[in-house]
Design an enzyme around this catalytic site. Structure first.
Site, PDB file in Angstrom:
ATOM      1  N   LYS A 265       0.840  -1.202   0.000  1.00 37.56           N
ATOM      2  CA  LYS A 265       0.000   0.000   0.000  1.00 37.56           C
ATOM      3  C   LYS A 265       0.874   1.251   0.000  1.00 37.56           C
ATOM      4  CE  LYS A 265      -3.140   2.493   3.132  1.00 37.56           C
ATOM      5  NZ  LYS A 265      -3.784   2.463   4.462  1.00 37.56           N
ATOM      6  N   ASP A 270      -2.746  10.513   3.790  1.00 38.79           N
ATOM      7  CA  ASP A 270      -4.141  10.106   3.956  1.00 38.79           C
ATOM      8  C   ASP A 270      -4.890  11.101   4.827  1.00 38.79           C
ATOM      9  OD1 ASP A 270      -6.515   8.778   4.085  1.00 38.79           O
ATOM     10  OD2 ASP A 270      -5.818   7.235   5.480  1.00 38.79           O
ATOM     11  N   LYS A 277     -10.346  12.655   8.438  1.00 37.11           N
ATOM     12  CA  LYS A 277      -9.819  12.293   9.743  1.00 37.11           C
ATOM     13  C   LYS A 277      -9.829  13.499  10.685  1.00 37.11           C
ATOM     14  CE  LYS A 277      -6.383   8.926   8.046  1.00 37.11           C
ATOM     15  NZ  LYS A 277      -6.817   7.738   8.808  1.00 37.11           N
ATOM     16  N   ASP A 288       1.678   6.342   5.511  1.00 38.95           N
ATOM     17  CA  ASP A 288       0.702   5.382   4.983  1.00 38.95           C
ATOM     18  C   ASP A 288       1.182   4.714   3.701  1.00 38.95           C
ATOM     19  OD1 ASP A 288      -1.663   4.143   5.614  1.00 38.95           O
ATOM     20  OD2 ASP A 288      -2.950   5.592   4.607  1.00 38.95           O
ATOM     21  N   ASP A 347     -12.127   6.852   4.081  1.00 37.81           N
ATOM     22  CA  ASP A 347     -10.912   6.684   4.877  1.00 37.81           C
ATOM     23  C   ASP A 347     -10.468   5.225   4.925  1.00 37.81           C
ATOM     24  OD1 ASP A 347      -8.777   7.524   6.415  1.00 37.81           O
ATOM     25  OD2 ASP A 347      -9.861   7.375   8.306  1.00 37.81           O
ATOM     26  N   ARG A 351      -7.505  -0.519   1.086  1.00 37.66           N
ATOM     27  CA  ARG A 351      -7.999  -1.765   0.479  1.00 37.66           C
ATOM     28  C   ARG A 351      -8.368  -1.562  -0.991  1.00 37.66           C
ATOM     29  NH1 ARG A 351     -12.613  -2.091   4.926  1.00 37.66           N
ATOM     30  NH2 ARG A 351     -10.832  -1.180   6.010  1.00 37.66           N
TER      31      ARG A 351
END
Length: 512
Positions: A265, A270, A277, A288, A347, A351
């Protein structure tokens, strides 16, 4: 600081280094010097025990003390570091890390910690290099470039096994420290395009020079990602002024019979997207992309080590931001393998980029897939910030845990309960639900979602959300910031695949 590392069997009591480092064990009779410090103990004689007592040393792990030698040793400074009750790879690595910070200003160091086996030698060198790591690229007061020499003392220094271990460990450490560098970069200076450029530069460096390995690299921009049908990567990155990338790094040595796919990833920052967030949760979100950094560097390290196994790394890179073009909760995204996904939480973006990369990896039919990602806070709730959660095919998970033990990285196997399969299919309008807002089992839900893109191949998911970034002060070989976790575990896993394949090759040779 440029540091040169050498391996020697020299007497630590007679070394001319600025500082000599020895280990101290805790025993029922009081502190004693560990293996590697025998000549130092002999040089001090009966005076040593009272000195250790006066310094308040017990041998407890994490302890350290500096002692001017006043002529007792050739070196002017003796550094003592605690090992606890036993000299193991773990305790030696941590002690070496502590020592590195104690002697940070020394221009020459002799490391006389226990190092009479390959694993202890690796631990001593690894701990010192990683424990002394600093990231000063943006420090205006950083010291001018200087050089120093570190000599690792070992009674087995002249053996071929020790020489090989010493050389291979340095290759691995270059990979780990590069991952740390990449993770520690400010996110504005490490957008997907700049991350991809750094990967290209690392590839160029690894493939230049005599006897360099032949490694292939491909970089896909937003145009070719659309042509590939990578809707997940594009959906995450489309709100950012910095468009996404996908980097593929391949090592395919002649005669390789096994193929390992690595997927990482690479969210360079992010914000959470429209599901934004809280401000305090964004402060470490430059990290991230640690999974992508790890798989790229692990592949380069495997190639530099010459392991006879095909390895393909897929690193999807996006920046998850907020704008009028952002993906909305309720949108439906089509992944590379054709499956559709209903978005409910922007968020939960990791995936989505992994789904495309996993789909691409599956198309090459590898023997095993490992994906590495700072995926879920839920895994941190379950396991804390020092342990990687591992989910997937039972046999692959077990092998990851075993490889991690040798690599000095902690893992814990986690399940995918059957009900998770029902939850990820709860969407009324798409094949899969990206997220369902049920509070419990978020890390397991995410793993079940990823499994949908593995094509039924042997697979394990490594959730490094906790151990990928250390926000506190340095401890042992771990320093503040990026840790470079998972690189060594993946390399050890590749070694195991090679070893597991060797008996079959030998048998074939015998039959021939």
């Amino acid at each position: 600081m440029t540091t040169t590392y050498t391996l020697s069997s020299a007497n630590p009591a007679k070394t001319r280094a600025d500082a000599v480092v020895v280990g101290v064990l805790r025993t029922a009779e009081g502190p004693v010097l560990a293996e590697g410090g025998a000549e130092v103990e002999e040089a001090y004689g009966r005076k040593l025990r009272p000195i250790l007592t006066t310094l308040g040393l017990t041998g407890r792990a994490g302890e350290s003390a500096k002692l001017p030698t006043a002529g007792a040793l050739t070196s002017p400074l003796l550094v003592l570091v605690g090992l606890g009750d036993e000299a193991t790879a773990v305790t030696v690595r941590r002690a070496a890390g502590t020592a590195a910070r104690v002697v940070a200003d020394a221009t020459s160091v002799a490391l006389a910690l226990p190092a009479d086996s390959d694993d202890l030698l690796d631990a001593a060198l690894s701990g010192f290099v990683l424990g002394g790591y600093t990231f000063t690229a943006y420090k205006s007061g950083a010291k001018e470039e200087t050089s120093r020499e570190v000599t690792v003392l070992s009674s087995v220094a002249r053996t071929e096994s020790a020489k090989r271990t010493f050389a291979e460990t340095q290759v691995l450490l270059e990979a780990v420290t590069t991952v740390r560098d990449w993770v520690n970069e400010p996110p504005g200076e490490f957008t997907p395009a700049l991350f991809a450029a750094a990967a290209v530069d690392a590839h160029a460096e690894a493939t230049s020079g005599e006897n360099a390995p032949e490694i292939a690299i491909e970089v896909h921009d937003e145009i070719s990602l659309a042509e590939l049908g990578c809707g997940g990567i594009l959906s995450v990155g489309k709100a950012s002024d910095a468009p996404p990338r996908l980097v593929k790094v391949s090592w395919n040595p002649e005669g390789a019979t096994q193929h390992l796919a690595l997927v990482g990833k690479g969210i360079t920052f992010d914000s959470g997207g429209l599901t934004i967030k809280p401000a305090g949760s964004m402060t470490t979100m430059k990290s991230d992309m640690a999974g992508a950094a790890a798989v790229i560097q692990a592949t380069i390290a495997i190639a530099r080590l010459g392991l006879p196994i095909k390895v393909t790394a897929w690193a999807p890179m996006s920046e998850n931001m907020v704008s009028g073009s952002a993906t909305r909760p309720g949108d439906v995204v089509r992944i590379r393998n054709g499956k559709t996904v209903e978005i409910s939480n922007t968020d939960a973006e990791g995936r989505m980029v992994l789904a495309d990369a996993l789909s691409l990896a599956v198309e090459e039919e590898p023997d095993v897939i490992l994906d590495v990602a700072t995926l879920t806070g839920a895994m941190m709730v379950a396991l804390g910030d020092k342990i990687t959660g591992v989910v997937g095919s039972d046999d692959v998970v077990a092998k990851v845990v075993e490889a991690g033990e040798r690599a000095g990285e902690a893992h814990w196997p986690m399940p995918i309960p059957e009900e998770m399969s029902e939850r990820i299919r709860s969407s009324k309008i798409a094949d899969l639900a990206q997220h369902d807002w049920v509070r419990w089992g978020g890390g397991l839900y995410a793993s079940a979602f990823l499994r949908e893109f593995t094509g039924g191949l042997p697979w394990a998911h490594l959730d490094i959300a906790g151990p990928s970034f250390h926000s506190g002060g340095p401890t042992g070989e771990i320093t503040t910031g990026g840790t470079g976790v998972a690189v060594r575990t993946m390399v050890e896993f590749a070694r195991d695949m090679v070893a597991d394949d060797a008996p079959a090759e030998d048998e074939a040779d015998a039959e021939a």
